[in-house]
Every structure is written in C-alpha cells, then in structure tokens.
Design a protein around this motif. Structure first.
Motif, PDB file in Angstrom:
ATOM      1  N   MET A  38     -42.021 -25.371  27.725  1.00  0.00           N
ATOM      2  CA  MET A  38     -43.212 -26.174  27.962  1.00  0.00           C
ATOM      3  C   MET A  38     -43.060 -26.988  29.245  1.00  0.00           C
ATOM      4  SD  MET A  38     -45.125 -28.907  25.433  1.00  0.00           S
ATOM      5  CE  MET A  38     -43.830 -30.144  25.494  1.00  0.00           C
ATOM      6  N   ARG A  39     -41.833 -27.436  29.518  1.00  0.00           N
ATOM      7  CA  ARG A  39     -41.554 -28.202  30.736  1.00  0.00           C
ATOM      8  C   ARG A  39     -41.241 -27.312  31.928  1.00  0.00           C
ATOM      9  NH1 ARG A  39     -42.979 -33.310  30.842  1.00  0.00           N
ATOM     10  NH2 ARG A  39     -41.271 -33.775  32.273  1.00  0.00           N
ATOM     11  N   ARG A  40     -41.232 -25.991  31.695  1.00  0.00           N
ATOM     12  CA  ARG A  40     -40.984 -24.993  32.734  1.00  0.00           C
ATOM     13  C   ARG A  40     -39.611 -25.171  33.382  1.00  0.00           C
ATOM     14  NH1 ARG A  40     -45.361 -25.833  36.685  1.00  0.00           N
ATOM     15  NH2 ARG A  40     -45.701 -27.830  35.689  1.00  0.00           N
ATOM     16  N   ASN A 103     -38.008 -28.583  40.671  1.00  0.00           N
ATOM     17  CA  ASN A 103     -37.379 -28.560  39.355  1.00  0.00           C
ATOM     18  C   ASN A 103     -38.037 -27.577  38.406  1.00  0.00           C
ATOM     19  OD1 ASN A 103     -35.451 -30.562  39.967  1.00  0.00           O
ATOM     20  ND2 ASN A 103     -36.968 -32.181  39.613  1.00  0.00           N
ATOM     21  N   THR A 104     -39.336 -27.298  38.622  1.00  0.00           N
ATOM     22  CA  THR A 104     -40.035 -26.360  37.762  1.00  0.00           C
ATOM     23  C   THR A 104     -39.908 -24.960  38.319  1.00  0.00           C
ATOM     24  OG1 THR A 104     -42.085 -26.896  38.930  1.00  0.00           O
ATOM     25  CG2 THR A 104     -41.671 -28.034  36.850  1.00  0.00           C
ATOM     26  N   ALA A 105     -39.882 -23.968  37.423  1.00  0.00           N
ATOM     27  CA  ALA A 105     -39.528 -22.616  37.823  1.00  0.00           C
ATOM     28  C   ALA A 105     -40.719 -21.669  37.901  1.00  0.00           C
ATOM     29  CB  ALA A 105     -38.500 -22.050  36.844  1.00  0.00           C
ATOM     30  N   VAL A 106     -41.857 -22.043  37.355  1.00  0.00           N
ATOM     31  CA  VAL A 106     -42.987 -21.132  37.313  1.00  0.00           C
ATOM     32  C   VAL A 106     -44.280 -21.932  37.382  1.00  0.00           C
ATOM     33  CG1 VAL A 106     -43.171 -21.107  34.793  1.00  0.00           C
ATOM     34  CG2 VAL A 106     -43.975 -19.136  36.094  1.00  0.00           C
ATOM     35  N   VAL A 107     -45.283 -21.372  38.002  1.00  0.00           N
ATOM     36  CA  VAL A 107     -46.602 -21.990  38.056  1.00  0.00           C
ATOM     37  C   VAL A 107     -47.478 -21.331  37.000  1.00  0.00           C
ATOM     38  CG1 VAL A 107     -48.652 -22.426  39.457  1.00  0.00           C
ATOM     39  CG2 VAL A 107     -46.379 -22.476  40.512  1.00  0.00           C
ATOM     40  N   PRO A 108     -47.925 -22.060  35.962  1.00  0.00           N
ATOM     41  CA  PRO A 108     -48.771 -21.464  34.928  1.00  0.00           C
ATOM     42  C   PRO A 108     -50.033 -20.864  35.531  1.00  0.00           C
ATOM     43  CG  PRO A 108     -47.968 -23.593  34.207  1.00  0.00           C
ATOM     44  CD  PRO A 108     -47.598 -23.468  35.651  1.00  0.00           C
ATOM     45  N   ASN A 210     -53.418 -27.480  31.488  1.00  0.00           N
ATOM     46  CA  ASN A 210     -53.610 -28.555  32.441  1.00  0.00           C
ATOM     47  C   ASN A 210     -52.867 -28.262  33.747  1.00  0.00           C
ATOM     48  OD1 ASN A 210     -54.480 -31.311  33.181  1.00  0.00           O
ATOM     49  ND2 ASN A 210     -52.297 -31.817  33.039  1.00  0.00           N
ATOM     50  N   ALA A 211     -51.644 -27.728  33.642  1.00  0.00           N
ATOM     51  CA  ALA A 211     -50.864 -27.414  34.837  1.00  0.00           C
ATOM     52  C   ALA A 211     -51.517 -26.296  35.646  1.00  0.00           C
ATOM     53  CB  ALA A 211     -49.444 -27.015  34.442  1.00  0.00           C
ATOM     54  N   SER A 212     -52.099 -25.307  34.949  1.00  0.00           N
ATOM     55  CA  SER A 212     -52.755 -24.207  35.667  1.00  0.00           C
ATOM     56  C   SER A 212     -53.999 -24.698  36.395  1.00  0.00           C
ATOM     57  CB  SER A 212     -53.113 -23.077  34.693  1.00  0.00           C
ATOM     58  OG  SER A 212     -54.126 -23.479  33.775  1.00  0.00           O
ATOM     59  N   GLN A 224     -49.887 -13.454  41.408  1.00  0.00           N
ATOM     60  CA  GLN A 224     -48.447 -13.483  41.372  1.00  0.00           C
ATOM     61  C   GLN A 224     -47.988 -14.929  41.444  1.00  0.00           C
ATOM     62  OE1 GLN A 224     -46.443 -10.885  40.859  1.00  0.00           O
ATOM     63  NE2 GLN A 224     -48.348  -9.755  40.558  1.00  0.00           N
ATOM     64  N   PRO A 225     -46.868 -15.267  40.765  1.00  0.00           N
ATOM     65  CA  PRO A 225     -46.398 -16.650  40.784  1.00  0.00           C
ATOM     66  C   PRO A 225     -46.169 -17.141  42.201  1.00  0.00           C
ATOM     67  CG  PRO A 225     -45.229 -15.380  39.124  1.00  0.00           C
ATOM     68  CD  PRO A 225     -46.048 -14.414  39.928  1.00  0.00           C
ATOM     69  N   ALA A 226     -46.759 -18.272  42.519  1.00  0.00           N
ATOM     70  CA  ALA A 226     -46.551 -18.857  43.827  1.00  0.00           C
ATOM     71  C   ALA A 226     -45.386 -19.828  43.758  1.00  0.00           C
ATOM     72  CB  ALA A 226     -47.822 -19.594  44.271  1.00  0.00           C
ATOM     73  N   SER A 227     -44.966 -20.299  44.893  1.00  0.00           N
ATOM     74  CA  SER A 227     -43.892 -21.284  44.890  1.00  0.00           C
ATOM     75  C   SER A 227     -44.427 -22.598  44.365  1.00  0.00           C
ATOM     76  CB  SER A 227     -43.348 -21.481  46.307  1.00  0.00           C
ATOM     77  OG  SER A 227     -44.316 -22.138  47.111  1.00  0.00           O
ATOM     78  N   VAL A 228     -43.530 -23.450  43.897  1.00  0.00           N
ATOM     79  CA  VAL A 228     -43.950 -24.741  43.377  1.00  0.00           C
ATOM     80  C   VAL A 228     -44.563 -25.581  44.488  1.00  0.00           C
ATOM     81  CG1 VAL A 228     -43.122 -26.866  42.307  1.00  0.00           C
ATOM     82  CG2 VAL A 228     -42.211 -24.669  41.571  1.00  0.00           C
ATOM     83  N   GLU A 229     -44.036 -25.466  45.726  1.00  0.00           N
ATOM     84  CA  GLU A 229     -44.556 -26.254  46.822  1.00  0.00           C
ATOM     85  C   GLU A 229     -45.991 -25.848  47.154  1.00  0.00           C
ATOM     86  OE1 GLU A 229     -40.474 -27.294  49.301  1.00  0.00           O
ATOM     87  OE2 GLU A 229     -41.793 -25.699  49.966  1.00  0.00           O
ATOM     88  N   THR A 230     -46.272 -24.513  47.070  1.00  0.00           N
ATOM     89  CA  THR A 230     -47.618 -24.038  47.376  1.00  0.00           C
ATOM     90  C   THR A 230     -48.605 -24.479  46.311  1.00  0.00           C
ATOM     91  OG1 THR A 230     -46.708 -22.106  48.488  1.00  0.00           O
ATOM     92  CG2 THR A 230     -49.012 -21.995  47.806  1.00  0.00           C
ATOM     93  N   ALA A 231     -48.195 -24.369  45.052  1.00  0.00           N
ATOM     94  CA  ALA A 231     -49.111 -24.701  43.968  1.00  0.00           C
ATOM     95  C   ALA A 231     -49.268 -26.197  43.788  1.00  0.00           C
ATOM     96  CB  ALA A 231     -48.611 -24.077  42.666  1.00  0.00           C
ATOM     97  N   PHE A 232     -48.211 -26.974  44.103  1.00  0.00           N
ATOM     98  CA  PHE A 232     -48.243 -28.414  43.935  1.00  0.00           C
ATOM     99  C   PHE A 232     -47.873 -29.072  45.275  1.00  0.00           C
ATOM    100  CE2 PHE A 232     -48.856 -28.438  39.483  1.00  0.00           C
ATOM    101  CZ  PHE A 232     -48.160 -27.371  38.971  1.00  0.00           C
ATOM    102  N   PRO A 233     -48.807 -29.112  46.240  1.00  0.00           N
ATOM    103  CA  PRO A 233     -48.496 -29.686  47.541  1.00  0.00           C
ATOM    104  C   PRO A 233     -48.074 -31.140  47.463  1.00  0.00           C
ATOM    105  CG  PRO A 233     -50.866 -29.349  47.281  1.00  0.00           C
ATOM    106  CD  PRO A 233     -50.199 -28.649  46.145  1.00  0.00           C
ATOM    107  N   ASP A 234     -48.567 -31.863  46.481  1.00  0.00           N
ATOM    108  CA  ASP A 234     -48.142 -33.248  46.285  1.00  0.00           C
ATOM    109  C   ASP A 234     -46.953 -33.248  45.337  1.00  0.00           C
ATOM    110  OD1 ASP A 234     -47.751 -35.891  45.698  1.00  0.00           O
ATOM    111  OD2 ASP A 234     -49.865 -36.349  45.325  1.00  0.00           O
TER     112      ASP A 234
END
Length: 239
Positions: A38-40, A103-108, A210-212, A224-234
């Motif tokens: 759940m915390r990825r 720290n998170t490994a996957v973008v929902p 909510n994360a997606s 396809q899974p994007a990087s955490v930086e791309t999906a979460f710029p902040d």
C-alpha cells in the motif's frame, strides 16, 4: 535443527483448540507485505516471500506430517505462485525506484478497459480449468472456491507488480470466497487474517486511487510505469 523442529511443532492454545504458529507467523508477514504494498515499498516483496514459505508448509497439511486441519492444494499452490510472481514484482519495483530516485517504487495507474476484461475472463476461465485438477488432487470442498482463490491471487499479485490500482479489488474478490473456505477447512488464523485483509484491501484501493489521480493517470488508459520524479514533480507529494 531444534529451532526448525520447534517451528513446525509449535501451537498456540486458544480456548478448546489450537492455532499453528507457522500459520500465524505467515499471515503476520503477509499483512506486513500488504502494508508495504500500500505504501509502495520494495521491501513488501521479500517480506511477503517469507510469509509464503511459512504458509506453504501449513497448507500442504500432512505432506509435512503436521496436524493441520486439511490439505488445500490451491492454497498451497498459490504460495509457490506468490513466490514466483513476487520475484518478478521485486525486480520490477526495484527498477522503478532506481529510475525515479525516490522511496516509492511504482506509480499507481489504471488498467485499460481491455485489460480489465481480460482479467475478469481469466479469473472465470482459470477457475473452471483448475477445479477438476484440484478435485483430483483431493483439495478440500468446495473445490471451485480453492481454484478461485488460486487464480484470483495470481492475477492480483501480477496486477500489483504492474502497478494497476484494480489489483486491490481482485483481492476483495478473492477474500469473499476464500474466507468462508478457510473457516470451513479449520484454518481459523488465516480466515480471520483474510477477513481483516478484506477491509485492508479496500483501504489500499482508495490510497492507490488517490495516488493515481495525483500522478495524472486517467482511468481506462493504461501506461507504462513512469519514474517517481516524472509522476510526482513536487517531492512533497507522497503517500
């Protein structure tokens, strides 16, 4: 060897019956893995594998000469399946974390409508195909329920590895059938844990949903899974 023998023989008295320590420990590791999922977190996969190994020895029943209530080939087989798919998920999530540098490994993300139809059809077809096999192997009745939990668990674990938010709902479908089966077979520790999982998976679904949304993935458009930086710029945006 003495520790291993103790682990196989240890039981926890509860009222007029007992719980198998390996079953309790296996489900605790499973719960920890679900929380990590759940915390990825990547550590969710190896923790889950430990739980799978413990539960494998439980559900094989008399194969290990233990006093377990019944042999459930579907439940035992899915532990082997979990380990195999967990190795894939572990590798995939490690790659995702390395690419994102966080720290998170996957973008929902949401699976496509076509993928959802394939998952639903695979659940029904797989259950129908495996029921006769599990029946021949002597699995505890109703055998179709054992096959359903096996196939559903396979699809849910694969969906988690791919980062599909719908995998939480697959677990709900597994629990609806699996909990009554475990109670009837006498695996009370697993049954209560899976009952708790049912509520936990619903919470996990909304967390990933909510994360997606924050990641900007539209429902019905698989990506396809994007990087955490791309999906979460902040960098402050995290679970």
């Amino acid at each position: 060897m003495d520790l291993l023998r103790w682990l196989f023989d240890a039981q926890i008295p509860v009222g007029g019956s007992v719980l198998i320590l390996r079953e309790v420990l296996g489900n605790i590791f499973g719960l920890a893995s679900a929380f990590g999922g759940m915390r990825r977190k990547v550590w969710a996969w190896p923790v889950g594998i430990v739980g799978n190994l413990l539960l494998l020895t439980v559900f094989l029943g008399n194969v290990f000469g233990s006093a377990t209530p019944a042999t459930l080939w579907g439940q035992a087989g899915r532990q082997v399946m979990f380990i195999a798919v967990a190795a894939y998920g572990w590798h995939r999530w490690k790659q995702g974390r390395s690419a994102g540098g966080g720290n998170t490994a996957v973008v929902p993300q949401w699976a496509s409508n076509r993928t959802r139809l394939i998952l639903a059809a695979s659940l029904v077809a797989g259950t129908a195909a495996l029921t006769p096999l599990f029946d021949t192997l002597g699995s505890y009745p109703p055998v179709w329920a054992d096959a359903w939990t096996f196939v559903g668990s396979l699809l849910a674990t694969y969906g988690m590895a791919r980062g599909w938010t719908e995998f939480w709902l697959m677990w709900v479908a597994v629990d609806i059938v699996g909990v009554p089966l475990l109670f009837s077979a006498g695996y009370y520790a697993s049954a209560f844990m899976y009952l708790f999982y049912g509520f936990f998976t619903l919470a996990g679904f909304f967390v990933w949903w909510n994360a997606s949304r924050k990641g900007g993935t539209a429902a019905g458009h698989e990506q396809q899974p994007a990087s955490v930086e791309t999906a979460f710029p902040d960098p402050r945006v995290k679970l």
